[in-house]
Design a protein around this motif. Structure first.
Motif, short mmCIF file in Angstrom:
data_model
loop_
_atom_site.label_atom_id
_atom_site.label_comp_id
_atom_site.label_asym_id
_atom_site.label_seq_id
_atom_site.Cartn_x
_atom_site.Cartn_y
_atom_site.Cartn_z
N ALA A 125 30.56 51.50 29.19
CA ALA A 125 31.84 51.33 28.50
C ALA A 125 32.13 52.52 27.59
CB ALA A 125 31.84 50.03 27.71
N MET A 126 31.07 53.08 26.99
CA MET A 126 31.25 54.27 26.17
C MET A 126 31.73 55.45 27.02
SD MET A 126 27.78 53.97 23.84
CE MET A 126 28.04 55.54 22.98
N VAL A 127 31.15 55.60 28.20
CA VAL A 127 31.56 56.67 29.12
C VAL A 127 33.01 56.47 29.55
CG1 VAL A 127 31.17 57.63 31.42
CG2 VAL A 127 29.22 57.14 29.94
N ALA A 128 33.40 55.21 29.76
CA ALA A 128 34.77 54.91 30.20
C ALA A 128 35.81 55.42 29.21
CB ALA A 128 34.93 53.41 30.43
N ALA A 129 35.44 55.51 27.93
CA ALA A 129 36.39 55.98 26.92
C ALA A 129 36.87 57.40 27.22
CB ALA A 129 35.74 55.92 25.53
N LEU A 130 36.06 58.18 27.95
CA LEU A 130 36.45 59.54 28.34
C LEU A 130 37.71 59.56 29.20
CD1 LEU A 130 33.26 61.58 29.38
CD2 LEU A 130 35.16 62.42 27.98
N LEU A 131 37.96 58.45 29.89
CA LEU A 131 39.11 58.39 30.80
C LEU A 131 40.42 58.16 30.06
CD1 LEU A 131 37.43 56.08 33.46
CD2 LEU A 131 38.16 58.45 33.88
N GLY A 132 40.36 57.78 28.80
CA GLY A 132 41.55 57.38 28.06
C GLY A 132 42.27 58.53 27.37
N SER A 133 43.48 58.22 26.93
CA SER A 133 44.29 59.22 26.24
C SER A 133 44.24 59.05 24.73
CB SER A 133 45.75 59.11 26.71
OG SER A 133 46.25 57.79 26.49
N GLY A 134 43.53 58.04 24.25
CA GLY A 134 43.44 57.80 22.82
C GLY A 134 42.13 57.14 22.46
N PRO A 135 41.91 56.87 21.17
CA PRO A 135 40.64 56.30 20.72
C PRO A 135 40.45 54.85 21.14
CG PRO A 135 42.15 56.57 18.88
CD PRO A 135 42.81 57.20 20.05
N SER A 136 39.25 54.54 21.63
CA SER A 136 38.89 53.17 22.01
C SER A 136 37.89 52.60 21.01
CB SER A 136 38.28 53.16 23.42
OG SER A 136 39.23 53.52 24.39
N VAL A 137 37.81 51.28 20.97
CA VAL A 137 36.88 50.60 20.06
C VAL A 137 36.00 49.65 20.87
CG1 VAL A 137 36.65 49.07 18.07
CG2 VAL A 137 38.50 50.75 18.13
N LEU A 138 34.69 49.83 20.73
CA LEU A 138 33.73 48.97 21.43
C LEU A 138 32.95 48.17 20.40
CD1 LEU A 138 32.45 48.17 24.13
CD2 LEU A 138 30.85 50.08 23.85
N ARG A 139 32.94 46.85 20.57
CA ARG A 139 32.29 45.95 19.61
C ARG A 139 31.00 45.37 20.20
NH1 ARG A 139 38.00 43.70 18.23
NH2 ARG A 139 38.56 45.03 16.46
N ASN A 140 30.20 44.79 19.31
CA ASN A 140 28.94 44.13 19.70
C ASN A 140 27.95 45.15 20.29
OD1 ASN A 140 27.42 41.72 19.75
ND2 ASN A 140 27.88 41.37 21.90
N VAL A 141 27.88 46.32 19.67
CA VAL A 141 27.07 47.42 20.19
C VAL A 141 25.67 47.38 19.58
CG1 VAL A 141 26.87 49.93 20.36
CG2 VAL A 141 29.13 48.85 20.49
N PRO A 142 24.63 47.32 20.40
CA PRO A 142 23.26 47.30 19.86
C PRO A 142 22.81 48.71 19.45
CG PRO A 142 23.17 47.33 22.25
CD PRO A 142 24.64 47.26 21.88
N GLU A 143 21.86 48.74 18.54
CA GLU A 143 21.27 50.02 18.13
C GLU A 143 20.03 50.26 18.99
OE1 GLU A 143 20.61 50.18 13.92
OE2 GLU A 143 22.63 49.44 13.46
N ILE A 144 20.27 50.86 20.16
CA ILE A 144 19.19 51.14 21.12
C ILE A 144 19.26 52.62 21.51
CG2 ILE A 144 19.00 48.79 22.03
CD1 ILE A 144 20.79 49.63 24.35
#
Length: 441
Positions: A29-48
């Motif tokens: 999902a983090m990689v998918a943000a590269l496809l967008g034209s603006g800032p994305s927000v991803l929630r429930n992200v583990p510290e791994i």
């Protein structure tokens, strides 16, 4: 720095742990943000560790990645995406296979991509050929260079008809990330449909992608010229949840896994009950416990979704060493996933591995000399041993065995476990495990 974990086993694990977003979804999902034209927000992200790796790779390519110190939410802004030096990519990627999934989005964003020679867990070949073939189908030019592979698409990526020889999760994700902005329609046959894949599709749909999933493992993607941003809460990590469930059973413990989702674990829960494990399913999580008495042996085959997931197999094998009778496990997803049983045998387990398909249906590894079936006899008393962690799931399985065993075990290479288990030593401490963690230079 390396970590050595000294475990004094024989203590039932009891208490509560929390799981957050799935390791098998969040980096994608983090990689998918590269496809967008603006800032994305991803929630429930583990510290791994895998999140750290992708964060570094995205920042190398000009993506602004910020983590909210209170909620842990990630904001990912790709508007200044750029090329990165191959040496820097190599240094930040380490042994992760994640960089291969950046290729499609990077080609759409900046016209080119470079991936270093890839590592990963030693559980099978896991070749990247599927990925490179996928990219070639879209019209990409793949060039092997010293230290890695350069990929470009002078005429842009074009929609394609693709049939996978096996429903590979990684190859399916590669198609999704490449096809959403490719020109034309893409048809993918033989696709993987794991919950993490469906969640990635949900992310892309939020960005404006046109994707439909058919009942016969066919996915249709109609390319669009531009995608927007997303706000998304990652689905919980069903693999970590299952690992703690197996730990509860093997140590005769009682663990409430906050965040565990019944919907995505139904096959595992059925097997857990048949084995004799106790379950209490709540809205906010699942309680896994040993109800007392004896555990029942099983005949089990791993499979793609909705079958019994291969990542659930290794931790459960530890619990099967405590079942009263003979269990059979037939691994059909990865050809070399029973290497972790060597350490279990040194700890007293009675496990035989076989080349034959000891399942109801012969699999693709049959007659190919792979040790892909296991016979586990129990119950056996486990004892402490020195262990070198081989891979993520096998490594956590070794920790479960050490926690269930009498005596002291010393585990080296435990940093591998940080790839997919958030703050696992803190969680072990909260469950009452008796251990020491030593950092060595």
């Amino acid at each position: 720095m390396s970590s050595v974990l000294t475990i004094r086993g024989g203590v039932p694990l009891s208490g509560k742990v929390s799981v957050r977003g799935a390791k098998n979804l969040v980096p994608k999902a983090m990689v998918a943000a590269l496809l967008g034209s603006g800032p994305s927000v991803l929630r429930n992200v583990p510290e791994i560790k895998d999140v750290e790796v992708v964060t570094s790779l995205l920042r190398l390519h000009g993506v602004r990645v910020e983590r909210d110190p209170h909620t842990g939410d990630l904001t990912l802004d790709p508007q200044d995406a750029k090329s990165a030096a191959s040496a820097d990519i190599d240094a930040h990627a380490g042994d992760s296979r994640i960089p291969i999934l950046l290729c499609g989005p990077l080609i759409h964003a900046i016209g080119e991509a470079f991936i270093p020679d890839l590592g990963g867990c030693r559980i099978g070949d896991r070749p990247i050929d599927f990925h490179l073939d996928v990219l070639r189908h879209f019209g990409a030019v793949v060039d092997k260079r010293p230290g890695g592979i350069s990929i470009s698409a002078p005429k842009g990526l074009k929609g394609a008809k693709i049939a996978l020889p096996y429903p590979s999760v990684g190859a399916t994700e590669q198609v999704l990330l490449s096809a959403t902005r490719a020109e034309g329609i893409t048809e993918l046959r033989g696709a993987a449909t794991e919950p993490e894949v469906i969640d990635l599709i949900a992310v892309l749909q939020k960005m404006g992608a046109l994707i439909s999933v058919q009942t016969d493992r066919t996915i249709w993607i109609e390319g669009v010229p531009e995608l927007g941003s997303y706000t998304h809460k990652a689905l919980p990590d069903r693999n970590e949840s299952a690992s703690w469930a197996s730990a509860a059973l093997a140590t005769r413990g009682d663990i409430f896994v906050e965040g565990a989702s019944q919907r995505d674990m139904m096959t595992f829960l059925n097997v857990y009950r048949k084995l004799g494990g106790g379950l209490q399913i709540e809205d906010d999580g699942i309680r896994f416990f040993h109800p007392g008495g004896t555990l029942s042996p099983l005949v089990l085959e791993t499979d793609v979704h909705p079958g019994f997931m291969t990542d659930w197999q290794q931790p459960l094998v530890v619990a099967l060493t405590q079942a009263d009778g003979v269990s059979i496990v037939h691994e059909t997803v990865y050809e070399n996933r029973f290497g972790f049983t060597d350490a279990l045998r040194r700890m007293g387990a009675t496990i035989q591995v076989h080349r034959e398909c000891l399942g109801s249906v012969p699999c693709r590894f049959g007659q190919r000399n792979f040790l892909h079936s296991a016979v586990i006899s129990g119950p056996t008393k486990l004892h402490g041993a020195d262990i070198d962690i081989p891979d993520l799931r096998g490594g956590f399985s070794h920790l479960i065995a050490a926690l269930a065993a009498d005596g002291v075990s010393r585990a080296t290479g435990v940093d591998i476990i940080k790839r997919g288990y958030e703050h696992f030593t803190d969680k072990l401490q909260a469950l009452g495990a008796d251990f020491d963690l030593e950092e060595r230079a």
